[in-house]
Design a protein around this motif. Structure first.
Motif, PDB file in Angstrom:
ATOM      1  N   TYR A   1       0.819  -1.211   0.000  1.00 20.79           N
ATOM      2  CA  TYR A   1       0.000   0.000   0.000  1.00 20.79           C
ATOM      3  C   TYR A   1       0.852   1.261   0.000  1.00 20.79           C
ATOM      4  O   TYR A   1       0.462   2.271  -0.580  1.00 20.79           O
ATOM      5  N   LEU A   2       1.997   1.206   0.649  1.00 17.72           N
ATOM      6  CA  LEU A   2       2.904   2.352   0.657  1.00 17.72           C
ATOM      7  C   LEU A   2       3.402   2.655  -0.750  1.00 17.72           C
ATOM      8  O   LEU A   2       3.429   3.816  -1.170  1.00 17.72           O
ATOM      9  N   THR A   3       3.763   1.635  -1.485  1.00 22.15           N
ATOM     10  CA  THR A   3       4.221   1.832  -2.859  1.00 22.15           C
ATOM     11  C   THR A   3       3.106   2.418  -3.722  1.00 22.15           C
ATOM     12  O   THR A   3       3.337   3.340  -4.507  1.00 22.15           O
ATOM     13  N   VAL A   4       1.892   1.914  -3.562  1.00 28.79           N
ATOM     14  CA  VAL A   4       0.754   2.439  -4.318  1.00 28.79           C
ATOM     15  C   VAL A   4       0.498   3.896  -3.946  1.00 28.79           C
ATOM     16  O   VAL A   4       0.253   4.738  -4.821  1.00 28.79           O
ATOM     17  N   PHE A   5       0.569   4.205  -2.660  1.00 28.43           N
ATOM     18  CA  PHE A   5       0.365   5.587  -2.209  1.00 28.43           C
ATOM     19  C   PHE A   5       1.403   6.527  -2.811  1.00 28.43           C
ATOM     20  O   PHE A   5       1.062   7.600  -3.327  1.00 28.43           O
ATOM     21  N   LYS A   6       2.669   6.140  -2.746  1.00 24.32           N
ATOM     22  CA  LYS A   6       3.723   6.974  -3.308  1.00 24.32           C
ATOM     23  C   LYS A   6       3.525   7.191  -4.799  1.00 24.32           C
ATOM     24  O   LYS A   6       3.635   8.315  -5.301  1.00 24.32           O
ATOM     25  N   LEU A   7       3.239   6.109  -5.515  1.00 22.00           N
ATOM     26  CA  LEU A   7       3.033   6.239  -6.961  1.00 22.00           C
ATOM     27  C   LEU A   7       1.822   7.113  -7.271  1.00 22.00           C
ATOM     28  O   LEU A   7       1.843   7.879  -8.241  1.00 22.00           O
ATOM     29  N   ALA A   8       0.779   7.024  -6.456  1.00 27.36           N
ATOM     30  CA  ALA A   8      -0.401   7.869  -6.674  1.00 27.36           C
ATOM     31  C   ALA A   8      -0.071   9.339  -6.458  1.00 27.36           C
ATOM     32  O   ALA A   8      -0.482  10.205  -7.255  1.00 27.36           O
ATOM     33  N   MET A   9       0.673   9.636  -5.401  1.00 21.29           N
ATOM     34  CA  MET A   9       1.044  11.033  -5.132  1.00 21.29           C
ATOM     35  C   MET A   9       1.934  11.591  -6.241  1.00 21.29           C
ATOM     36  O   MET A   9       1.701  12.699  -6.741  1.00 21.29           O
ATOM     37  N   PHE A  10       2.957  10.826  -6.612  1.00 21.93           N
ATOM     38  CA  PHE A  10       3.878  11.288  -7.644  1.00 21.93           C
ATOM     39  C   PHE A  10       3.183  11.375  -9.011  1.00 21.93           C
ATOM     40  O   PHE A  10       3.423  12.312  -9.767  1.00 21.93           O
ATOM     41  N   SER A  11       2.332  10.415  -9.313  1.00 21.69           N
ATOM     42  CA  SER A  11       1.635  10.419 -10.608  1.00 21.69           C
ATOM     43  C   SER A  11       0.666  11.587 -10.707  1.00 21.69           C
ATOM     44  O   SER A  11       0.557  12.211 -11.770  1.00 21.69           O
ATOM     45  N   THR A  12      -0.027  11.875  -9.627  1.00 20.79           N
ATOM     46  CA  THR A  12      -0.938  13.026  -9.618  1.00 20.79           C
ATOM     47  C   THR A  12      -0.172  14.317  -9.861  1.00 20.79           C
ATOM     48  O   THR A  12      -0.589  15.167 -10.650  1.00 20.79           O
ATOM     49  N   THR A  13       0.965  14.432  -9.194  1.00 23.18           N
ATOM     50  CA  THR A  13       1.798  15.624  -9.384  1.00 23.18           C
ATOM     51  C   THR A  13       2.277  15.739 -10.826  1.00 23.18           C
ATOM     52  O   THR A  13       2.206  16.810 -11.430  1.00 23.18           O
ATOM     53  N   ALA A  14       2.761  14.635 -11.384  1.00 26.87           N
ATOM     54  CA  ALA A  14       3.241  14.652 -12.770  1.00 26.87           C
ATOM     55  C   ALA A  14       2.102  14.980 -13.731  1.00 26.87           C
ATOM     56  O   ALA A  14       2.294  15.726 -14.698  1.00 26.87           O
ATOM     57  N   PHE A  15       0.909  14.450 -13.461  1.00 32.18           N
ATOM     58  CA  PHE A  15      -0.244  14.726 -14.318  1.00 32.18           C
ATOM     59  C   PHE A  15      -0.600  16.212 -14.286  1.00 32.18           C
ATOM     60  O   PHE A  15      -0.855  16.820 -15.337  1.00 32.18           O
ATOM     61  N   LEU A  16      -0.626  16.791 -13.094  1.00 34.57           N
ATOM     62  CA  LEU A  16      -0.936  18.221 -12.984  1.00 34.57           C
ATOM     63  C   LEU A  16       0.111  19.066 -13.702  1.00 34.57           C
ATOM     64  O   LEU A  16      -0.214  20.046 -14.377  1.00 34.57           O
ATOM     65  N   TRP A  17       1.368  18.691 -13.539  1.00 36.02           N
ATOM     66  CA  TRP A  17       2.468  19.406 -14.198  1.00 36.02           C
ATOM     67  C   TRP A  17       2.328  19.274 -15.711  1.00 36.02           C
ATOM     68  O   TRP A  17       2.548  20.223 -16.455  1.00 36.02           O
ATOM     69  N   PHE A  18       1.968  18.073 -16.182  1.00 36.44           N
ATOM     70  CA  PHE A  18       1.754  17.816 -17.603  1.00 36.44           C
ATOM     71  C   PHE A  18       0.622  18.702 -18.137  1.00 36.44           C
ATOM     72  O   PHE A  18       0.742  19.308 -19.200  1.00 36.44           O
ATOM     73  N   LYS A  19      -0.493  18.756 -17.391  1.00 37.45           N
ATOM     74  CA  LYS A  19      -1.640  19.566 -17.814  1.00 37.45           C
ATOM     75  C   LYS A  19      -1.328  21.063 -17.808  1.00 37.45           C
ATOM     76  O   LYS A  19      -1.974  21.830 -18.513  1.00 37.45           O
TER      77      LYS A  19
END
Length: 112
Positions: A68-86
């Motif tokens: 769950y920790l790995t999923v949480f980290k990937l979700a946080m980082f992916s959300t950030t990258a998505f916002l930066w991409f947008k």
């Protein structure tokens, strides 16, 4: 093996700091008025800090267990990258995610 672990810990911490910068910059860029710009620039990183401190900090009483920790980290980082991409920063967002994936793969390999 110890030097690889140390380098990966430095990389992981650097990525966490980059995440906070990226969230703040995104908030400032997307705010419509000066008040919203500063509210989002401060609020988005603050939300990330609270969530990270509660669920992912090494000394947290509520730290998530391994998968769950790995999923949480990937979700946080992916959300950030998505916002930066947008926000129009496609190349930096892609580079950021590449380093995130590299760090997480190394962490899984070393079982950090």
């Amino acid at each position: 093996m110890t030097i690889i672990k140390l380098i990966n810990q430095v990389l992981a911490f650097s990525l966490e700091l980059c995440m906070l910068y990226m969230l703040g910059a995104f908030g400032y860029q997307t705010g419509r008025s000066i008040g919203w710009k500063y509210a989002l620039a401060i609020g988005l990183p603050l939300i990330a800090i609270v969530l990270w401190g509660y669920f992912a900090a090494p000394k947290s009483d509520h730290r998530l267990p391994f998968p769950y920790l790995t999923v949480f980290k990937l979700a946080m980082f992916s959300t950030t990258a998505f916002l930066w991409f947008k926000a129009g920063h496609q190349t930096p967002a892609g580079i950021f995610m590449a380093f995130v994936l590299l760090s997480e793969v190394i962490a899984l390999w070393l079982k950090q």
